[in-house]
Design a protein around this motif. Sequence first.
Motif, PDB file in Angstrom:
ATOM      1  N   PRO A  80       0.827  -1.216   0.000  1.00  0.00           N
ATOM      2  CA  PRO A  80       0.000   0.000   0.000  1.00  0.00           C
ATOM      3  C   PRO A  80       0.858   1.262   0.000  1.00  0.00           C
ATOM      4  O   PRO A  80       1.924   1.295   0.624  1.00  0.00           O
ATOM      5  CB  PRO A  80      -0.817  -0.125   1.282  1.00  0.00           C
ATOM      6  N   THR A  81       0.363   2.280  -0.695  1.00  0.00           N
ATOM      7  CA  THR A  81       1.078   3.551  -0.774  1.00  0.00           C
ATOM      8  C   THR A  81       0.327   4.677  -0.078  1.00  0.00           C
ATOM      9  O   THR A  81       0.850   5.785   0.022  1.00  0.00           O
ATOM     10  CB  THR A  81       1.325   3.949  -2.245  1.00  0.00           C
ATOM     11  N   ASN A  82      -0.895   4.401   0.402  1.00  0.00           N
ATOM     12  CA  ASN A  82      -1.674   5.438   1.086  1.00  0.00           C
ATOM     13  C   ASN A  82      -2.617   4.771   2.092  1.00  0.00           C
ATOM     14  O   ASN A  82      -2.743   3.543   2.121  1.00  0.00           O
ATOM     15  CB  ASN A  82      -2.430   6.312   0.083  1.00  0.00           C
ATOM     16  N   ASP A  83      -3.265   5.579   2.899  1.00  0.00           N
ATOM     17  CA  ASP A  83      -4.149   5.046   3.947  1.00  0.00           C
ATOM     18  C   ASP A  83      -5.326   4.272   3.369  1.00  0.00           C
ATOM     19  O   ASP A  83      -5.746   3.264   3.938  1.00  0.00           O
ATOM     20  CB  ASP A  83      -4.655   6.169   4.847  1.00  0.00           C
ATOM     21  N   GLY A  84      -5.878   4.728   2.247  1.00  0.00           N
ATOM     22  CA  GLY A  84      -6.998   4.017   1.629  1.00  0.00           C
ATOM     23  C   GLY A  84      -6.608   2.604   1.207  1.00  0.00           C
ATOM     24  O   GLY A  84      -7.366   1.654   1.433  1.00  0.00           O
ATOM     25  N   GLN A  85      -5.439   2.465   0.608  1.00  0.00           N
ATOM     26  CA  GLN A  85      -4.965   1.131   0.210  1.00  0.00           C
ATOM     27  C   GLN A  85      -4.682   0.275   1.441  1.00  0.00           C
ATOM     28  O   GLN A  85      -4.985  -0.922   1.445  1.00  0.00           O
ATOM     29  CB  GLN A  85      -3.726   1.252  -0.664  1.00  0.00           C
ATOM     30  N   MET A  86      -4.133   0.872   2.487  1.00  0.00           N
ATOM     31  CA  MET A  86      -3.859   0.112   3.708  1.00  0.00           C
ATOM     32  C   MET A  86      -5.155  -0.382   4.322  1.00  0.00           C
ATOM     33  O   MET A  86      -5.252  -1.542   4.744  1.00  0.00           O
ATOM     34  CB  MET A  86      -3.076   0.977   4.704  1.00  0.00           C
ATOM     35  N   ASP A  87      -6.175   0.466   4.355  1.00  0.00           N
ATOM     36  CA  ASP A  87      -7.476   0.053   4.892  1.00  0.00           C
ATOM     37  C   ASP A  87      -8.077  -1.080   4.053  1.00  0.00           C
ATOM     38  O   ASP A  87      -8.665  -2.024   4.597  1.00  0.00           O
ATOM     39  CB  ASP A  87      -8.443   1.234   4.944  1.00  0.00           C
ATOM     40  N   TYR A  88      -7.918  -0.977   2.738  1.00  0.00           N
ATOM     41  CA  TYR A  88      -8.418  -2.037   1.854  1.00  0.00           C
ATOM     42  C   TYR A  88      -7.672  -3.346   2.138  1.00  0.00           C
ATOM     43  O   TYR A  88      -8.295  -4.410   2.232  1.00  0.00           O
ATOM     44  CB  TYR A  88      -8.245  -1.625   0.390  1.00  0.00           C
TER      45      TYR A  88
END
Length: 123
Positions: A80-88
């Motif tokens: 992940p490169t951002n918080d949205g990707q990490m949450d996903y």
Amino acid sequence: MNIKTIIERLKQAGYTIELEIGDLYDFVTVTGQNVIGGFCSPHDPNSVGASYSYLNGKIAIDHVDCFDKWSKCPLILPLPTNDGQMDYLLSQLKFWDSNDGLEASRNYEYEKWVDDYPKTLQV
């Protein structure tokens, strides 16, 4: 998002992390909550001793009862490169931990396998 941040977010979510620091790349093992997986820091895939392509800058996860090799993990995502990707990513870990995830992995339900982020989360 750097490796340290990814590791911290995984720990906060209750996963056990083992970090092996190497000369070419760092390797992280992720376990807990019925999943097993791993990822490597991005590195030159043509280097002697490079990691498997499934782990080079990517995270591969499977239900602990189904794992047998990295290439058969039903979840293989770029780190992940951002918080949205990490949450996903964290939401996907919960799915592959579940009975539905176990059955999807056990029965090779490829339509449920994940190899990229939703378009709305791509940078």
